[in-house]
Design an enzyme around this catalytic site. Structure first.
Site, short mmCIF file in Angstrom:
data_model
loop_
_atom_site.label_atom_id
_atom_site.label_comp_id
_atom_site.label_asym_id
_atom_site.label_seq_id
_atom_site.Cartn_x
_atom_site.Cartn_y
_atom_site.Cartn_z
N GLU A 194 0.88 -1.23 0.05
CA GLU A 194 0.01 -0.12 -0.12
C GLU A 194 0.88 1.31 -0.09
O GLU A 194 0.37 2.38 -0.55
CB GLU A 194 -0.93 -0.08 1.32
CG GLU A 194 -2.13 -1.16 0.92
CD GLU A 194 -3.09 -1.10 2.03
OE1 GLU A 194 -3.15 -0.24 2.83
OE2 GLU A 194 -3.46 -2.22 2.38
N SER B 268 2.65 -21.15 -7.01
CA SER B 268 2.35 -22.41 -6.91
C SER B 268 1.17 -22.88 -7.88
O SER B 268 0.49 -22.12 -8.19
CB SER B 268 1.85 -22.98 -5.44
OG SER B 268 2.77 -22.75 -4.53
N ASP C 236 -6.67 -10.60 0.06
CA ASP C 236 -5.99 -9.16 0.46
C ASP C 236 -6.60 -9.40 1.96
O ASP C 236 -7.80 -9.26 2.31
CB ASP C 236 -6.46 -8.28 -0.11
CG ASP C 236 -5.85 -6.86 0.60
OD1 ASP C 236 -5.04 -6.95 1.48
OD2 ASP C 236 -6.38 -5.65 0.22
N VAL D 243 -4.45 -7.98 4.74
CA VAL D 243 -3.65 -6.89 5.42
C VAL D 243 -3.95 -5.68 4.70
O VAL D 243 -3.99 -5.29 3.61
CB VAL D 243 -2.15 -7.26 5.16
CG1 VAL D 243 -1.21 -6.25 5.75
CG2 VAL D 243 -1.82 -8.93 5.56
N ASP D 244 -4.12 -4.78 5.88
CA ASP D 244 -4.21 -3.28 5.57
C ASP D 244 -3.14 -2.52 6.38
O ASP D 244 -2.66 -2.90 7.42
CB ASP D 244 -5.75 -2.66 6.03
CG ASP D 244 -6.55 -3.19 4.89
OD1 ASP D 244 -6.23 -3.62 3.72
OD2 ASP D 244 -7.68 -3.24 5.29
N ASP E 125 -4.03 -6.63 -3.57
CA ASP E 125 -3.66 -4.85 -3.56
C ASP E 125 -2.14 -4.71 -3.91
O ASP E 125 -1.73 -3.71 -3.97
CB ASP E 125 -4.01 -4.21 -2.26
CG ASP E 125 -3.22 -4.92 -0.85
OD1 ASP E 125 -2.36 -5.92 -1.18
OD2 ASP E 125 -2.96 -4.34 0.06
#
Length: 800
Positions: A183, A257, A329, A331-332, A508
């Site tokens: 991000e 993978s 997604d 994680v922020d 993201d």
């Protein structure tokens, strides 16, 4: 050899007492009536099968075998994931240790361990007790048992705890595959594009490079199998703050993978076939470890990274399973506004909150210890400070605090014997992984697992948002929203880290996107075009996918159309040459050069074309999107070839499906012909006028003696180089399921063992699978007691 908790304290009292205290023995051992014997049987590739009556005993044998085979690799994994490397390797690794310690909460992991029921504690405690039993043996006979690397790097192995074992999983799985986030880089990209184009065009360009959602991307299951309903299209939160004072980057991996699971209508001489190729990278010793665990309610075989106490790839006699990175997604990044008068506080809701602070002391070999301060906000660890703008950036992860729940859900899924129980465990797994299922009745299944956040309606997940509370997650999305399918209508599931199903939000990361161009098209086309596969044919798909040019199919027809429109003999000849190509890049005569001139022509052409179309519009950020994914001499891929974000944008630009005109008013045909003429001039100048001489040097496949974190796991002497890079799994495995039995295979190069004696002699199983891997062969994974006994080479009897 007979090892018990009592015997561990006979000599070297202080050391053995530490082992006893840290690793533990089974609770109330005098009240237990089961046998405390453990039997370890090894086959002719050194793979251990552990037999015991209890779960503790099974994992005791597992830890003992791992320590025999991979002690130095595991010791460095332990140190790598906890920030303990500088203590033994010196100041060079101080920055690594600082960065590592800022990324996790020791208190949280210990709290999770303490909260486990005894049945689950037995997994960790048994494993480390067995591991430490072998360390004890080394202390008694270091001249024959101590791995050479401890001598070379001049330190001694340490006793392990349950925390150490948990952290190997947390640091190499959660912190590797569940922690990707760019991000801050995205913000930098948008800022640079805005300087060149203004906000509107910059946003349009960025949205094409890194879209929120893509409607035409190929998926592993279709809307016939799982219906997300109308995809929610969120409003951009807007960029109301300056870009960070310097760019923060995470490592970029190009592989990951693949997996294909064939149901009964796609399988010949089998009810189902599962083939998996996890692309972790290539290392010496091997990234994965093979094991069979039998007893205490567990009966599984397969292999797993870093000898986790779970098998990520394998079967249990009833079902088989596999996995690939899911790219969802989870994680922020939150932008914490600092109190201008006191940087120990940040704005949260209507007040200022204090950061949670802990002090870490990092020991550094032959230097004074270094003290660091680690801070967390309510959202998570602080990963970047931008003091010029009064901002700290915190990383919030959906799996934070449930790492061990995820590990145990994965373990428990391998102990089930039907899809319903397997999918129940999938709901508990918080990491963004694709799970695959097959059983002896011919059922096949898929689940996109992970705990995905319920974000605020105006939260653009591609950029940091305010940490003042207005963008806090509302909770976790229901598992009903995770794509999943039992017996999909197509009769198979194929995935190469592509979009799982319609309606799923894109990842993201600026370097990873789902679009209409995706390498999974190769697998899905190959499987769709054949009525059914024998097990050998299913395995052979590894060969063709390893050498296939996954980019070429999107361009060859356009090249032909452009050449035909031009009527230029030279361009027509180039088009004809490319369209005679089988789209494989091989070196069948082993002369160190690709057999096909088409490989040389196409790779140079697409590099030129991408620069011609994108470089002027991307300006200063173009180098971040220039990479094609191909390996080159001296620059291998980290984990295999993928179609990169820049190339996917190039395809869509040439399709004419984008709102921003990257072609700047020129026609596709004119640009392709211009670039093809340029490419042929370049190649003629370098190789000569005859295209038959345009043969590119083959990039080889090195096996790194450093682990993926850049920390040594053996000495450079024991690295290897494969003759050609293949776009395939770090290991490959196949499980063939029939009504009355299961037959499984794998190849885990360079070999099962990582042991090197103090005199430099390698275990015979250090590299005995390397040639097997290079030539696409495989070995059997024994499972049933009679076949394990029939293929027994050695046996060790233990008592805990």
């Amino acid at each position: 050899m007979n090892n018990s908790c009592v015997l561990n304290r006979v000599s070297k009292v202080v050391f053995f007492a530490a082992l006893f205290f840290l690793a533990g023995c089974p609770s109330n051992p005098t009240q237990q009536t089961f046998s405390r014997d453990v039997r370890i049987v090894r086959d002719n590739y050194g793979v251990a099968h552990v037999y015991a009556d209890t779960r503790y005993g099974v994992f005791y044998g597992y830890g003992y075998a791992v320590a025999q085979d991979r002690l130095f690799q595991m010791e460095m994994a332990r140190r790598s994931t906890q920030g303990l490397v500088a203590e033994v390797l010196g100041e060079k690794y101080l920055d690594h240790d600082k960065s590592t310690r800022m990324g996790f909460s020791p208190e949280s992991i210990r709290k999770q361990l303490n909260a486990l029921p005894q049945q689950d504690k037995d997994i960790f405690e048994g494993y480390v007790a067995g591991f430490n039993a072998w360390v004890t043996n080394i202390q008694q006979s270091p001249e024959t048992l101590l791995p050479r690397e401890f001598v070379d790097f001049d330190f001694e192995p340490q006793p392990w705890t349950s925390y150490d074992l948990a952290m190997v999983f947390v640091g190499t799985m959660a912190n590797r595959y569940g922690d990707f986030n760019t991000e801050l880089d995205n913000l930098h990209i948008l800022s640079e594009l805005t300087k060149q184009h203004g906000m509107d065009d910059a946003q349009a360009i960025f949205d094409h490079l890194n879209p929120r959602i893509t409607d035409d991307a190929p998926t592993s299951i279709s809307s016939k199998d799982w219906n997300a309903g109308a995809a929610r299209r969120l409003v951009s939160a807007g960029i109301t703050h300056s870009a960070p004072s310097h760019q923060v980057s995470w490592a970029v991996f190009s592989g990951f993978s693949n997996c294909w699971v064939l149901g009964p209508q796609k399988s010949t001489n089998a009810n189902a076939i599962l083939v998996n190729g996890p692309q972790f990278g290539w290392f010496s010793p091997s990234y994965v470890y093979g094991i069979g665990l039998h007893g205490g309610g567990i009966d599984v075989v397969g292999n797993t990274p870093f000898a986790y106490p779970i098998l990520l790839f394998g079967h249990n006699g009833h079902i088989a399973w596999g996995s690939t990175w899911g790219a969802g997604d989870i994680v922020d990044i939150y932008r914490e506004s600092l109190d201008p008068n006191d940087h120990s506080r940040y704005q949260y809701k209507d007040d200022y909150a204090h950061f949670d602070v802990r002090t870490e002391m990092i020991r550094v070999r032959e230097k004074d210890p270094v003290e660091i301060t680690v801070r967390r906000s309510v959202h998570g660890p602080i990963v970047h400070w931008d003091l010029d703008n009064g901002i700290a950036y915190a990383k919030k992860r959906a799996w934070d605090g449930v790492e061990l729940q995820s590990l145990l859900a994965w373990l428990n899924s391998t102990l089930t014997d039907n899809y319903a129980d397997w999918i129940d465990q999938a709901e508990k797994a918080a990491l963004n992984i694709n799970w695959y299922y097959a059983d002896r009745d011919g059922n096949i299944g898929y689940s996109f697992v992970g705990h995905y956040p319920e974000r605020h309606e105006s939260h653009d997940n591609r950029f940091p948002v305010s940490g003042d509370g207005q963008y806090d997650w509302k909770g976790r999305q229901s598992f009903l929203h995770n794509p999943k399918a039992l017996n999909p209508k197509s009769g198979f599931v194929a995935n190469w880290n592509n979009k799982p199903a319609p309606g799923v939000l894109n990842p993201d990361e600026y370097w990873y996107s789902w679009s209409s161009a995706d390498r999974v098209d190769f697998l899905q086309e190959a499987i769709s075009n054949r009525d059914s596969f024998t097990p050998d044919q299913a395995w052979d798909l590894i060969v063709t996918s390893s050498y296939a040019d996954v980019i070429a199919p999107y361009f060859l027809e356009w090249i032909a159309q452009a050449a035909e429109a031009s009527k230029d003999r030279r361009l027509l000849a180039a088009s004809e040459l490319l369209n005679r190509w089988n789209r494989l890049s091989q070196d069948t005569n082993n002369d160190g050069f690709f057999d096909e001139p088409q490989t040389t022509l196409f790779r140079r052409f697409v590099a030129n074309l991408q620069e011609r179309v994108l470089a002027d519009d991307l300006g200063s950020v173009y180098p971040m999107f220039a990479y094609l994914g191909y390996p080159t001499e001296g620059n291998p891929t980290a984990a295999g070839t993928n179609i990169q974000t820049g190339t996917k944008t190039l395809v869509e630009a040439l399709e004419g499906s984008l709102s921003f005109d990257f072609l700047n008013g020129a026609s596709r045909n004119d640009i392709i012909n211009e670039v093809m003429a340029q490419t042929m001039d370049q190649l003629s100048a370098r190789y000569g006028a005859d295209p038959g001489s345009w043969r590119l040097k083959v990039p080889t496949r090195p096996y790194s003696t450093d682990n993926f974190l850049g920390v040594p796991q053996t000495t450079p002497t024991f690295g290897f180089v494969g003759p050609i890079e293949q776009n395939r799994g770090t290991e490959n495995n196949m499980v063939v399921l029939r009504e009355d039995n299961i037959v499984a295979y794998d190849v885990t190069p360079p070999g099962q063992s990582g042991f090197v004696a103090s005199d430099g002699t390698k275990s015979p199983h250090f590299d005995d699978q390397l040639e097997m891997y290079n030539t696409f062969n495989r070995k059997r994974i024994w499972f049933y007691p009679n076949e394990v006994e029939r293929n027994q080479v050695s046996q060790t009897l233990l008592t805990y």
